[in-house]
Enzyme design. Structure first.
Site, PDB file in Angstrom:
ATOM      1  N   LYS A   5       0.933  -1.307   0.067  1.00  0.00           N
ATOM      2  CA  LYS A   5       0.066   0.020   0.206  1.00  0.00           C
ATOM      3  C   LYS A   5       1.005   1.105   0.004  1.00  0.00           C
ATOM      4  O   LYS A   5       1.983   1.399   0.970  1.00  0.00           O
ATOM      5  CB  LYS A   5      -1.041  -0.060   1.194  1.00  0.00           C
ATOM      6  CG  LYS A   5      -2.136   0.930   1.294  1.00  0.00           C
ATOM      7  CD  LYS A   5      -3.025   0.694   2.659  1.00  0.00           C
ATOM      8  CE  LYS A   5      -3.769   1.653   2.798  1.00  0.00           C
ATOM      9  NZ  LYS A   5      -4.662   1.267   4.161  1.00  0.00           N
TER      10      LYS A   5
ATOM     11  N   SER B 106      -9.747   1.272   3.289  1.00  0.00           N
ATOM     12  CA  SER B 106      -9.016   2.030   2.420  1.00  0.00           C
ATOM     13  C   SER B 106      -7.832   1.366   1.503  1.00  0.00           C
ATOM     14  O   SER B 106      -7.451   1.820   0.692  1.00  0.00           O
ATOM     15  CB  SER B 106      -8.320   3.156   3.346  1.00  0.00           C
ATOM     16  OG  SER B 106      -7.290   2.715   4.072  1.00  0.00           O
TER      17      SER B 106
ATOM     18  N   SER C 265      -9.558  -1.016   7.543  1.00  0.00           N
ATOM     19  CA  SER C 265      -8.845  -0.699   6.098  1.00  0.00           C
ATOM     20  C   SER C 265      -8.319  -2.098   5.733  1.00  0.00           C
ATOM     21  O   SER C 265      -8.064  -1.793   4.427  1.00  0.00           O
ATOM     22  CB  SER C 265      -7.909   0.480   6.333  1.00  0.00           C
ATOM     23  OG  SER C 265      -8.559   1.695   6.241  1.00  0.00           O
TER      24      SER C 265
END
Lengths: 466, 97
Positions: A78, A153, A177
Site C-alpha cells: 500500500k 482504504s 482498512s
C-alpha cells in the site's frame, strides 16, 4: 497456468523443488499488472527493474538451497508504507512527488526474507475512507464488478490480490482498512494485534490503532507473511515483545466456542449478507462448533468513539505536513482529509474535549473490558465483515456518516487492539466476508480457526472474470 | 451543539487550512452531520470508566542516550525532500519576530 495465480504455499513448494524460478513468477505478476492495471487502477507505481533484480537475487539464494517462507515471493505494498527510493504518495497530491528515504520495518523485513517488491497500491488519501474513492489518483475498481468500489482504504491491495497481480499485498488497518476491502474483493485480510507488527515507516493516521496488515489468497498464506513481519522493533516504542509467532495448523471446530454478539440482530445488514452469515452459522454447528450468544453493549457506541478518536489523532498527525520538510502546502489536502482534520480540531478544542475526546476514550476502555469478558466465555468472536457487498461508485461520497457506517463491525477490534481476520464466505455474484476476532496477541488461534472455517465457505477457488 | 460558518472558519484557521465560501458551507453541513452522529456518545454510561489513550502495556521504553549514525544516502534523500534548504539544514520562515 500463469504463475501469478498461485498461492504462496503452492509457489513455495514449486520454488523449493526448482520447478519454477522467482524470475518467472515475478514476470508473470508484472505481465498481469500490465494487462489489468488500466482497468483496475490498483497500482500507483510499478518498480519493474527493482522487482526483476530482487527476483534474480532470490533465485541465487534458492540455488544455494536457502529456504524461507517468502523467499522469491512477489508482493505489492500500500502506498502509505515507506519504500526506499520509490515514490510513496499515500494517494495524496500532498506527497505526489515524495520519495521515501528509507524502508518501513515491515518492508525491510520482507526484503531481507527475499520477498520481491513489485510496486505500490492505491488507497483512500492518507487511508481515510472505505472505498478508495478518496484517492487523489482516481478510484480502484472492484475486480468482480468494475462499476463497484473495492472497499477501503486498502482497496488497491485487495483488488490486486483478487486479480492475481501479486501473491500477497501489504495494507494498513486503522478501523477496518484491511478487512473491509478484503471482504468486498473476496480475499483474506488479516489485522494483527496492535503492537505485534512495527508501525515504523507507516505514514501515521491514528497512532493508537494503526497496524500494518496482510491481504492474501488464504489464511495459510496470511500466516506465512505474518511470520516474517511480526516481532519487536526498536524503532517503534509501542511494538510489543511477544513469543515468536508460528504458522498454526488447522483447528478442530468440534467443541470450539464461537461467540456471537447479540447486538448483531439489530444491526443494519443487507439480506445477502444476512443469508450467507446464517448459512455459515449452520455449517459451523454441523461441524460441531458451539455457538455462544454474547452481549457487547458498547458496540453501538464504538463507531462514534472511533470517529472522535480517529480525526483527533489525524488532526495532530497531519500537522507535520507543513510544506517545509516534505510535500506540498496544505492546500493540496483532499476533501475527506480536510474534513477529518477540522473535525479532530473541533473534538480537541477547549470546551469540547471532555464531551468528545475524553468520553470517547472512556467508551474505548469499556469496549476493551467487554471483549475481555466475552473471551472468558468463547474462543473466537464472529461477525459479518461489512453490512453489505460492494456498493456502486458514488453511493456514499455525499454523506460521510454513511461511509463511516461501513466500518460498523470493524472498529471494536481496532479500538481494543485485537487481532481480526476477514475471510470470504462466498464470492458470487459479489464477495461477502465474515470476520473472526481473537484475544490480543493470539494470532495463532485466530489463524488456525480461520483455516478451519475456510473449508466451510463456498466458491473458495473462484476468480473474478477479467 | 450547532456549528456555524464562523466555527468552521475558526477551525480552518487553527488547522492552517484555507477554505472558499462554498467549501465553508459544505464543511458546516458535513461536520454538523458527523457531530450529530457522535453526539450519541453522551448517552454512553461511562462516568466511572478510566480513559484509554494507548494499548501497549508498556510503561517506559528506555535506551541509552547515544547518537546512532544514520546512513548517509538516506539522510541526503530525506533532506532532498525539503522545500528550502540551507546546507544540511531545512530552511523555514521566521515565526517569532
Amino acid at each position: 497456468m500463469k504463475l501469478n495465480l498461485l498461492t504462496i504455499a503452492e509457489a513455495r513448494q514449486r520454488l523449493d523443488k526448482g520447478e519454477i524460478s522467482s524470475l518467472e513468477l515475478t514476470k508473470d505478476c508484472l505481465a498481469a499488472i500490465k494487462r489489468l492495471n488500466k482497468k483496475l487502477n490498483a497500482c500507483l507505481a510499478i518498480d519493474e527493474a527493482g522487482a526483476l533484480k530482487a527476483a534474480k537475487a532470490a533465485d541465487a539464494r534458492l540455488a544455494k538451497k536457502e529456504s524461507g517462507a517468502l523467499l522469491g515471493i512477489p508482493f505489492l505494498a500500500k502506498d502509505n508504507i515507506m519504500t526506499k527510493g520509490l515514490i510513496t504518495t499515500a494517494a495524496s497530491k500532498m506527497l505526489g512527488k515524495y520519495v521515501a528515504p528509507y524502508d518501513a520495518t515491515v518492508i525491510a523485513r520482507l526484503k531481507k526474507a527475499g520477498a520481491v517488491l513489485l510496486g505500490k497500491t492505491n488507497l483512500d488519501e492518507f487511508a481515510h475512507g472505505a472505498s478508495t474513492e478518496y484517492s487523489a489518483f482516481g478510484p480502484t475498481k472492484n475486480p468482480w464488478d468494475l462499476t463497484r468500489v473495492p472497499g477501503g482504504s486498502s482497496g488497491g491491495s485487495a483488488a490486486a490480490v483478487a486479480a492475481d497481480l501479486c501473491l500477497f499485498a501489504l495494507g494498513t488497518d486503522t478501523g477496518g482498512s484491511v478487512r473491509h476491502p478484503s471482504a468486498l474483493c473476496g480475499v483474506v485480510g488479516l489485522k494483527p494485534s496492535y503492537g505485534l507488527c512495527s508501525r515504523f515507516g507507516l505514514i501515521a493516521m491514528t497512532s493508537s490503532t494503526d497496524v500494518p496488515g496482510i491481504l492474501a489468497k488464504s489464511s495459510e498464506d496470511s500466516a506465512l507473511v505474518l511470520s516474517e513481519i511480526e516481532g519487536h522493533d526498536e524503532h517503534d516504542a509501542t511494538s510489543v515483545y511477544s513469543k515468536k509467532f508460528k504458522a498454526p495448523k488447522t483447528a478442530n471446530l468440534k467443541n470450539l466456542k464461537i461467540g456471537l454478539p447479540k447486538e448483531l440482530a439489530s444491526a443494519k445488514v443487507s439480506p445477502a449478507v444476512r443469508k450467507e452469515f446464517e448459512r455459515f452459522k449452520a455449517e459451523l454447528k454441523k461441524a460441531g462448533a458451539k455457538l455462544i450468544p454474547l452481549s457487547l453493549p458498547s458496540t453501538d457506541f464504538a463507531l462514534a468513539a472511533y470517529y472522535v478518536i480517529t480525526p483527533s489523532e489525524i488532526s495532530s498527525n497531519l500537522g507535520r505536513f507543513d510544506g517545509l520538510r516534505f510535500g506540498n502546502s496544505r492546500a493540496y489536502f483532499g476533501a475527506e482529509v480536510r474534513r477529518r482534520i477540522m473535525l479532530g480540531t473541533y473534538c480537541l478544542s477547549a470546551g469540547y474535549y471532555d464531551a468528545y475526546y475524553l468520553r470517547a476514550q472512556k467508551v474505548r476502555t469499556k469496549v476493551i473490558e467487554e471483549y475481555a469478558q466475552a473471551f472468558k466465555r468463547c474462543d473466537i468472536i464472529l461477525t459479518p465483515t461489512t453490512p453489505a457487498p460492494a456498493f456502486k461508485f458514488g453511493t456514499n461520497t455525499k454523506d460521510p456518516v454513511k461511509m463511516y457506517l461501513e466500518d460498523y463491525f470493524l472498529v471494536p477490534a481496532s479500538l481494543a487492539g485485537l487481532p481480526a481476520i476477514s475471510i470470504p464466505l462466498s464470492k458470487k455474484p459479489l464477495p461477502i466476508g465474515v470476520q473472526l476476532i481473537a484475544p490480543a496477541l493470539n494470532e495463532e488461534k485466530l489463524l488456525s480457526v480461520a483455516r478451519a472455517c475456510e473449508s466451510l465457505t463456498i466458491d473458495r477457488f473462484s476468480k473474478a472474470n477479467l | 451543539m450547532k456549528i456555524s460558518n464562523k466555527d468552521i472558519e475558526h477551525l480552518a484557521h487553527l488547522a492552517r487550512l484555507e477554505l472558499t465560501d462554498k467549501e465553508t458551507n459544505q464543511y458546516r453541513r458535513e461536520i454538523s452531520g458527523i457531530v450529530r452522529y457522535v453526539d450519541h456518545l453522551a448517552s454512553a454510561n461511562v462516568d466511572r470508566q478510566t480513559a484509554t489513550a494507548r494499548l501497549s502495556k508498556i510503561d517506559n521504553v528506555l535506551r541509552p542516550d547515544s547518537v546512532a549514525p544514520w546512513d548517509n544516502d538516506e539522510r541526503a534523500a530525506a533532506l532532498k525532500q525539503a522545500t528550502r534548504r540551507s546546507g544540511k539544514y531545512i530552511s523555514v520562515p521566521r515565526v517569532l519576530e
